[in-house]
Design an enzyme around this catalytic site. Structure first.
Site, short mmCIF file in Angstrom:
data_model
loop_
_atom_site.label_atom_id
_atom_site.label_comp_id
_atom_site.label_asym_id
_atom_site.label_seq_id
_atom_site.Cartn_x
_atom_site.Cartn_y
_atom_site.Cartn_z
CE LYS A 170 -7.53 -4.58 -6.66
NZ LYS A 170 -6.14 -4.17 -6.96
CG ASP A 219 -3.63 1.16 -5.68
OD1 ASP A 219 -4.25 0.39 -4.92
OD2 ASP A 219 -3.27 0.85 -6.82
CD GLN A 277 -3.93 -5.47 -9.50
OE1 GLN A 277 -4.80 -4.66 -9.18
NE2 GLN A 277 -3.44 -6.34 -8.64
N1 GUN Z 1 -1.12 -5.65 -6.50
C1 GUN Z 1 -1.27 -6.28 -5.31
N2 GUN Z 1 -1.93 -5.49 -4.43
C2 GUN Z 1 -2.19 -4.34 -5.09
C3 GUN Z 1 -2.87 -3.15 -4.72
O1 GUN Z 1 -3.34 -2.96 -3.60
N3 GUN Z 1 -2.96 -2.20 -5.70
C4 GUN Z 1 -2.43 -2.37 -6.93
N4 GUN Z 1 -2.55 -1.38 -7.80
N5 GUN Z 1 -1.81 -3.47 -7.31
C5 GUN Z 1 -1.69 -4.45 -6.38
#
Ligand code: GUN
Length: 279
Positions: free
Chosen positions: A50, A117, A94
């Site tokens: 990311k 998100d 995350q």
């Molecule tokens: N863990 C797995 N997928 C995601 C996501 O799309 N966002 C976040 N913050 N954590 C994740």
């Protein structure tokens, strides 16, 4: 029939390039902060991707890494600081978080305008009401894949398999918004095969490897596989038995190289959307 393969890598690349072009025209650099608590190996890999993708698009990205022992209070304090920082447009914590931290509390601490998100209840509610919202990246990516593949959605039947807040539920809202007749299936659904066979579009997000079999798929149906399951031998498998499905579906996403790359591309787009909206 052999299904057309929907190439998520290609679509994601194009979207990332469009975001980068857009960012280059802005009089400011959108800022994204990714917060990682602990050192879960999968999360560490995701967070790095990311961060790297954001930087490549011209977004000012940084990752805050906190030890696994970080208290909920300390994490809340950290997020409050990011909420107040005018240079920060997007905040992503995350998941999963260590078990002593309540994820919901943390999600609700993030400024909804910086919630790239789309997990904050305000964004969840706005999406459910069909109002403009920051939309969770994975289902947003699925909609873009369907559009890019010219899949006609209006009036069709979709089966969403899985009811998570990250994928299944927002996916259903987005499909409803596209005038699709949506059925949600989950681990307690009685006859999953029968539900699948009725669907023009299947979005599989159950987290169970090869759950959807080839003969569950109506001839020509579109199959979107959100599953990323690590098998004992180290290989990756989707929620769909791809080798079987390819003989039934009209179009299908592979794993890897399908939905996965779209998630990050949509995160970049959400960051720019959040920045434009807030500034
Ligand atoms: N863990 C797995 N997928 C995601 C996501 O799309 N966002 C976040 N913050 N954590 C994740």
């Amino acid at each position: 029939m052999t299904a057309r393969i929907i190439d998520g890598k290609l679509v994601a690349q194009a979207l990332r390039a469009r975001v980068a072009e857009h960012v280059a025209t802005l009089p400011f650099r959108p800022g994204l902060v990714v917060v990682l608590v602990g050192d879960d190996p999968a999360s560490t890999v995701y967070v790095k991707s990311k961060d790297r993708a954001a930087a490549a698009a011209g977004i000012a990205a940084r990752t805050i890494r906190l030890p696994a022992e970080t208290t909920e209070e300390a994490l809340i304090t950290q997020i409050a600081r990011l909420n107040a920082d005018p240079a920060v447009d997007g905040i992503l914590v995350q998941l999963p978080l260590p078990s002593h931290i309540a994820s919901q509390t943390i999600v609700e601490t993030i400024d909804p305008q910086k919630d790239v998100d789309g997990f904050h209840p305000l964004n969840v509610g706005r999406l459910a009401m069909g109002q403009p919202a920051l939309v969770p990246c994975t289902p947003a990516g699925v909609m873009k894949l369907l559009a890019d593949a010219h899949i006609e959605l209006e009036g069709t039947r979709a089966l969403v398999l899985g009811r998570s807040t990250i994928v299944g539920r927002p996916m259903a809202s987005l499909l409803l918004g596209a005038n699709v007749t949506v059925t949600m299936a989950h681990s307690r659904t009685r006859d999953l095969a029968a539900e699948c066979r009725r669907a023009d579009v299947i979005v599989a997000a159950a987290g169970r490897p090869r759950l959807v079999r080839g003969d569950w798929i109506a001839p020509g149906a579109t199959v979107i596989d959100v599953g990323i399951n690590r098998l004992n031998d180290g290989s990756l498998a989707g929620d769909v038995a791809f080798d079987e499905a390819i003989g039934h579906a009209g179009a299908i996403t592979p794993v890897p190289g399908g939905v996965g790359p779209m998630t990050i591309a949509c995160l970049l787009e959400n960051t720019v959307t959040a920045a434009l909206h807030r500034r």
